[in-house]
Design a protein around this motif. Structure first.
Motif, PDB file in Angstrom:
ATOM      1  N   ALA A 103       0.869  -1.174   0.000  1.00 35.21           N
ATOM      2  CA  ALA A 103       0.000   0.000   0.000  1.00 35.21           C
ATOM      3  C   ALA A 103       0.903   1.219   0.000  1.00 35.21           C
ATOM      4  O   ALA A 103       1.475   1.566   1.019  1.00 35.21           O
ATOM      5  N   GLN A 104       1.050   1.800  -1.158  1.00 36.59           N
ATOM      6  CA  GLN A 104       2.007   2.896  -1.246  1.00 36.59           C
ATOM      7  C   GLN A 104       1.456   4.007  -2.114  1.00 36.59           C
ATOM      8  O   GLN A 104       0.821   3.747  -3.137  1.00 36.59           O
ATOM      9  N   ASP A 105       1.696   5.237  -1.692  1.00 41.31           N
ATOM     10  CA  ASP A 105       1.422   6.379  -2.551  1.00 41.31           C
ATOM     11  C   ASP A 105       2.300   6.228  -3.794  1.00 41.31           C
ATOM     12  O   ASP A 105       3.517   6.250  -3.694  1.00 41.31           O
ATOM     13  N   SER A 146      -3.277  -6.181  -0.045  1.00 39.61           N
ATOM     14  CA  SER A 146      -3.326  -4.718   0.083  1.00 39.61           C
ATOM     15  C   SER A 146      -4.425  -4.270   1.008  1.00 39.61           C
ATOM     16  O   SER A 146      -5.440  -4.951   1.166  1.00 39.61           O
ATOM     17  N   ILE A 147      -4.207  -3.095   1.576  1.00 46.00           N
ATOM     18  CA  ILE A 147      -5.257  -2.341   2.269  1.00 46.00           C
ATOM     19  C   ILE A 147      -5.097  -0.895   1.799  1.00 46.00           C
ATOM     20  O   ILE A 147      -4.012  -0.512   1.359  1.00 46.00           O
ATOM     21  N   PRO A 148      -6.152  -0.100   1.854  1.00 45.54           N
ATOM     22  CA  PRO A 148      -5.985   1.284   1.408  1.00 45.54           C
ATOM     23  C   PRO A 148      -5.174   2.098   2.425  1.00 45.54           C
ATOM     24  O   PRO A 148      -5.255   1.842   3.623  1.00 45.54           O
ATOM     25  N   THR A 149      -4.392   3.030   1.920  1.00 48.03           N
ATOM     26  CA  THR A 149      -3.873   4.097   2.778  1.00 48.03           C
ATOM     27  C   THR A 149      -4.466   5.387   2.210  1.00 48.03           C
ATOM     28  O   THR A 149      -4.896   5.418   1.050  1.00 48.03           O
ATOM     29  N   LYS A 150      -4.476   6.430   3.035  1.00 43.47           N
ATOM     30  CA  LYS A 150      -5.105   7.687   2.594  1.00 43.47           C
ATOM     31  C   LYS A 150      -4.443   8.226   1.333  1.00 43.47           C
ATOM     32  O   LYS A 150      -5.108   8.610   0.374  1.00 43.47           O
ATOM     33  N   SER A 151      -3.102   8.250   1.326  1.00 43.15           N
ATOM     34  CA  SER A 151      -2.403   8.854   0.191  1.00 43.15           C
ATOM     35  C   SER A 151      -2.633   8.059  -1.090  1.00 43.15           C
ATOM     36  O   SER A 151      -2.858   8.629  -2.156  1.00 43.15           O
ATOM     37  N   TRP A 152      -2.591   6.736  -0.965  1.00 41.42           N
ATOM     38  CA  TRP A 152      -2.800   5.896  -2.142  1.00 41.42           C
ATOM     39  C   TRP A 152      -4.246   6.063  -2.653  1.00 41.42           C
ATOM     40  O   TRP A 152      -4.487   6.252  -3.852  1.00 41.42           O
ATOM     41  N   ALA A 153      -5.215   6.009  -1.726  1.00 38.89           N
ATOM     42  CA  ALA A 153      -6.622   6.122  -2.120  1.00 38.89           C
ATOM     43  C   ALA A 153      -6.879   7.447  -2.856  1.00 38.89           C
ATOM     44  O   ALA A 153      -7.616   7.487  -3.849  1.00 38.89           O
ATOM     45  N   LYS A 154      -6.263   8.513  -2.389  1.00 35.58           N
ATOM     46  CA  LYS A 154      -6.468   9.822  -3.035  1.00 35.58           C
ATOM     47  C   LYS A 154      -5.882   9.858  -4.450  1.00 35.58           C
ATOM     48  O   LYS A 154      -6.379  10.569  -5.319  1.00 35.58           O
ATOM     49  N   VAL A 166     -10.854   6.410   0.646  1.00 37.50           N
ATOM     50  CA  VAL A 166     -10.460   5.204   1.382  1.00 37.50           C
ATOM     51  C   VAL A 166     -11.588   4.174   1.348  1.00 37.50           C
ATOM     52  O   VAL A 166     -11.371   2.987   1.087  1.00 37.50           O
ATOM     53  N   GLU A 167     -12.812   4.654   1.578  1.00 37.42           N
ATOM     54  CA  GLU A 167     -13.971   3.760   1.563  1.00 37.42           C
ATOM     55  C   GLU A 167     -14.135   3.094   0.194  1.00 37.42           C
ATOM     56  O   GLU A 167     -14.383   1.896   0.077  1.00 37.42           O
ATOM     57  N   ARG A 168     -13.955   3.903  -0.845  1.00 40.27           N
ATOM     58  CA  ARG A 168     -14.103   3.423  -2.222  1.00 40.27           C
ATOM     59  C   ARG A 168     -13.021   2.383  -2.541  1.00 40.27           C
ATOM     60  O   ARG A 168     -13.275   1.384  -3.199  1.00 40.27           O
ATOM     61  N   LEU A 169     -11.800   2.643  -2.058  1.00 38.13           N
ATOM     62  CA  LEU A 169     -10.706   1.701  -2.328  1.00 38.13           C
ATOM     63  C   LEU A 169     -10.909   0.394  -1.552  1.00 38.13           C
ATOM     64  O   LEU A 169     -10.612  -0.681  -2.067  1.00 38.13           O
ATOM     65  N   TRP A 170     -11.437   0.499  -0.323  1.00 37.91           N
ATOM     66  CA  TRP A 170     -11.773  -0.734   0.405  1.00 37.91           C
ATOM     67  C   TRP A 170     -12.751  -1.569  -0.405  1.00 37.91           C
ATOM     68  O   TRP A 170     -12.605  -2.774  -0.552  1.00 37.91           O
ATOM     69  N   LYS A 171     -13.778  -0.899  -0.954  1.00 37.35           N
ATOM     70  CA  LYS A 171     -14.779  -1.634  -1.721  1.00 37.35           C
ATOM     71  C   LYS A 171     -14.119  -2.325  -2.918  1.00 37.35           C
ATOM     72  O   LYS A 171     -14.380  -3.502  -3.190  1.00 37.35           O
ATOM     73  N   ALA A 172     -13.251  -1.581  -3.602  1.00 38.00           N
ATOM     74  CA  ALA A 172     -12.578  -2.147  -4.783  1.00 38.00           C
ATOM     75  C   ALA A 172     -11.693  -3.329  -4.393  1.00 38.00           C
ATOM     76  O   ALA A 172     -11.637  -4.340  -5.105  1.00 38.00           O
ATOM     77  N   ILE A 173     -11.011  -3.224  -3.260  1.00 41.78           N
ATOM     78  CA  ILE A 173     -10.137  -4.315  -2.806  1.00 41.78           C
ATOM     79  C   ILE A 173     -10.983  -5.524  -2.400  1.00 41.78           C
ATOM     80  O   ILE A 173     -10.672  -6.662  -2.758  1.00 41.78           O
ATOM     81  N   PHE A 334      -5.363   1.040 -10.400  1.00 44.90           N
ATOM     82  CA  PHE A 334      -4.997   1.037  -8.981  1.00 44.90           C
ATOM     83  C   PHE A 334      -3.630   1.677  -8.723  1.00 44.90           C
ATOM     84  O   PHE A 334      -3.308   1.993  -7.583  1.00 44.90           O
ATOM     85  N   LEU A 335      -2.813   1.820  -9.770  1.00 43.45           N
ATOM     86  CA  LEU A 335      -1.456   2.345  -9.611  1.00 43.45           C
ATOM     87  C   LEU A 335      -0.685   1.514  -8.580  1.00 43.45           C
ATOM     88  O   LEU A 335       0.125   2.021  -7.813  1.00 43.45           O
ATOM     89  N   ASN A 336      -0.990   0.227  -8.571  1.00 44.01           N
ATOM     90  CA  ASN A 336      -0.351  -0.711  -7.659  1.00 44.01           C
ATOM     91  C   ASN A 336      -0.300  -2.025  -8.427  1.00 44.01           C
ATOM     92  O   ASN A 336      -1.337  -2.543  -8.846  1.00 44.01           O
ATOM     93  N   THR A 337       0.911  -2.551  -8.603  1.00 41.38           N
ATOM     94  CA  THR A 337       1.086  -3.689  -9.507  1.00 41.38           C
ATOM     95  C   THR A 337       0.289  -4.913  -9.061  1.00 41.38           C
ATOM     96  O   THR A 337      -0.199  -5.662  -9.902  1.00 41.38           O
ATOM     97  N   LEU A 338       0.120  -5.106  -7.764  1.00 46.32           N
ATOM     98  CA  LEU A 338      -0.646  -6.269  -7.289  1.00 46.32           C
ATOM     99  C   LEU A 338      -2.017  -6.340  -7.960  1.00 46.32           C
ATOM    100  O   LEU A 338      -2.497  -7.411  -8.314  1.00 46.32           O
ATOM    101  N   PHE A 339      -2.640  -5.178  -8.147  1.00 42.04           N
ATOM    102  CA  PHE A 339      -3.960  -5.140  -8.790  1.00 42.04           C
ATOM    103  C   PHE A 339      -3.838  -5.012 -10.298  1.00 42.04           C
ATOM    104  O   PHE A 339      -4.473  -5.748 -11.043  1.00 42.04           O
ATOM    105  N   ASP A 340      -3.015  -4.068 -10.747  1.00 43.40           N
ATOM    106  CA  ASP A 340      -2.962  -3.796 -12.178  1.00 43.40           C
ATOM    107  C   ASP A 340      -2.434  -4.995 -12.964  1.00 43.40           C
ATOM    108  O   ASP A 340      -2.871  -5.246 -14.076  1.00 43.40           O
ATOM    109  N   GLU A 341      -1.513  -5.766 -12.379  1.00 46.71           N
ATOM    110  CA  GLU A 341      -1.009  -6.943 -13.104  1.00 46.71           C
ATOM    111  C   GLU A 341      -2.101  -8.015 -13.207  1.00 46.71           C
ATOM    112  O   GLU A 341      -2.074  -8.847 -14.092  1.00 46.71           O
TER     113      GLU A 341
END
Ligand code: ZN
Ligand code: ZN
Length: 411
Positions: A103-105, A146-154, A166-173, A334-341
């Protein structure tokens, strides 16, 4: 509707039971952002309840990471702490499971001297080489979630408020990890079985090569080595314990023949590499090696990645993911390879998983090289799948089989 707290606990349980599949007496090492403390406490509770001997948490914090890059001198980045790498190896020898919370910005290191980033990527790759042999050979169980962080979710939802994002990213995860089904553990077992069917069929074909084409300009032939093994839908450690290295996972993957990649491939999603974005890039291969490349965003970062070592200029993973995968259908980048891959067919630059070739776990580095297996200090996935992607496999006898048609499975 389950309330959020019980859902969070259920997610922690899924990570511990299906992701790592913790065994009685096994230590668990967790890498986590401090923002995830509530979730990590649930991980620890579920792990101990399932019999873990010890849960060790290695915390990180983006603000402190950013400050380090701003203030620390170059030599700090060139000298990765040995005690840290030794500690991980120590846990690996004790048979620990390794759970990483990714979970990274994606823009955490924007504006930072790229030399510091490149130095850190390189020194950490060297220092963690021995440790990575345990996970890349599936000696130990390991899992990335993954879990959402504020910076990543934004970054993913820039138009929402921080809380809404954050809520939206939780739903997506939760959607992506099948947490929104009646029985997530059962849903995962079914899903892994479906992936295994593809794996078994692909292995039965003993393909010689794959030909990728797409209207975006991709035209690439990837040869597969003799004895390559397709994998997906979970892995098995050296003690026969089944685990899920990635949650979510939609991929079925193998290794390419190191020197057998020819043509050009265009990226289809941005790549977040060590806190920097690379986007709209293309790579031209000749006999496996990248001979030309370009990027509209982050060309320097791409150059740094390719220059980590010789093996970083060759492919180490070939992964098939349908365009209609649930993550792809969410239309979220998602700008996070775990999801985008897991939303796109992809390749990886760098080291191949030795488990993707017959007997690979027992081969020396020289033997792997002789079998056409790429070796490198790095392994970075990048996304190339498109809506119209065609992949035609060719068998040893010259028979052609359309594996992917219009971006989706055709087998
Ligand atoms: Zn992959
Ligand atoms: Zn990979």
């Amino acid at each position: 509707m389950k309330d959020f707290q019980s859902k969070l606990n259920e997610y922690a349980k899924l990570c511990v039971k299906v992701g790592i599949n913790i065994q009685p007496g096994q230590p668990l090492v967790v890498h986590a952002p401090i923002e995830g403390v509530e979730f990590v406490r649930l991980i620890a509770k579920n792990a101990y309840e399932a019999g873990a001997s010890e849960v060790y948490v290695n915390w990180n914090d983006e603000v402190i990471t950013r400050l380090k890059y701003e203030y620390a001198p170059m030599e700090v980045f060139e000298n990765f702490p040995k005690w840290y790498a030794d500690g991980l190896e120590d846990y690996a020898k004790k048979g620990a499971g390794f759970l990483s919370i990714s979970a990274q910005d994606p823009e955490l290191l924007k504006g930072i001297d790229p030399k510091k980033i490149a130095a850190n990527n390189k020194s950490s790759s060297i220092a963690l080489k021995e440790f990575r042999n345990y996970t890349m050979n599936d000696k130990n169980t390991w899992c990335v979630v993954s879990i959402p962080t504020k910076s990543w979710a934004k970054r993913v939802f820039p138009n929402l408020s921080e809380d809404e994002a954050v809520e939206r990213l939780w739903k997506a995860i939760f959607d992506a990890t099948r947490m929104n089904t009646e029985d997530p553990i059962k849903a995962w077992q079914d899903h892994m079985e479906n992936l295994k069917k593809k794996v078994d069929y692909l292995n039965s074909l003993e393909l010689k090569s794959l030909h990728y084409t797409s209207a975006n300009g991709t035209d690439l032939v990837v040869e597969l080595p003799e004895g390559h093994i397709w994998a997906g839908g979970g892995a098995v450690d050296q003690n026969g314990v089944e685990f899920a290295p990635n949650m979510p996972t939609e991929e079925v993957f193998t290794m390419p023949l190191k020197t057998g990649v020819n043509g050009v491939v265009y990226s289809s999603k941005p790549l977040n590499y060590g806190g920097k974005l690379i986007d709209e890039f293309k790579l031209t291969f000749k006999d496996g090696r990248v001979v030309d490349f370009d990027a509209k965003v982050g060309k320097d970062t791409l150059a740094d990645l390719l220059n980590i070592d010789e093996g970083a200029k060759y492919l180490g993973e070939v992964a098939l993911v349908p365009f209609d995968s649930p993550i792809s259908q969410s239309n979220i980048i998602f700008l996070n390879t775990l999801f985008d891959e897991n939303a796109s067919c992809h390749f990886a630059l760098g080291k191949a998983y030795p488990t993707n070739i017959k007997g690979g776990e027992k081969m020396t580095e020289e033997e792997l090289e002789a079998h056409g297996v790429n070796n490198s200090l790095t392994h970075v996935d990048f996304m190339i799948g498109t809506e119209d992607m065609s992949i035609i496999g060719e068998t040893k006898s010259g028979e052609k089989i359309q594996i992917f048609k219009n971006g989706n499975w055709n087998i």
